[in-house]
Design a protein around this motif. Structure first.
Motif: not given
Length: 118
Positions: A59, A70, A68
């Motif tokens: 990140y 995913s 986040t």
């Protein structure tokens, strides 16, 4: 060849959340890494988040703890959950695929706009 289609951008007030989606036309399991980048006018495109095929993530410092990345391998889709959004997160967000078999360059989506108002 792999095509990437982003969705989920929009306008939100500071402190709000958005989830971006990137649907790939081929299995994510053959792609080396999937990532999200963003760009504002007259600035270079910058990395926001990256996920390798093994699941390792990276990140940008500016989004750690708020964003986040995913993926859902069954849907060939990568997500970017963005929480606690700030006006400085306003940008055009691009999905990226690298390490695609048979391709010597990265693949990019068309981009989706995220606008955060104060």
């Amino acid at each position: 060849q792999v095509q990437l289609v982003e969705s989920g951008g929009g306008s939100v007030q500071a402190g709000g959340s958005l989830r971006l989606s990137c649907a790939a036309s081929r299995s994510l399991l053959i792609i080396g890494a999937m990532g999200w980048y963003r760009q504002i006018p007259e600035k270079q495109r910058e990395l926001v988040a990256l996920m390798s095929r093994s699941g390792a993530t990276t990140y940008a410092d500016s989004v750690k703890g708020r964003f986040t990345i995913s993926r859902d391998n069954a849907k060939n889709t990568v997500y970017l959950q963005m929480n606690s959004l700030k006006p400085e997160d306003t940008a055009l967000y691009y999905c990226n695929a690298r390490g695609v078999p048979g391709m010597t360059s990265d693949i990019w989506g068309q981009g989706t706009q995220v606008t955060v108002s104060s």
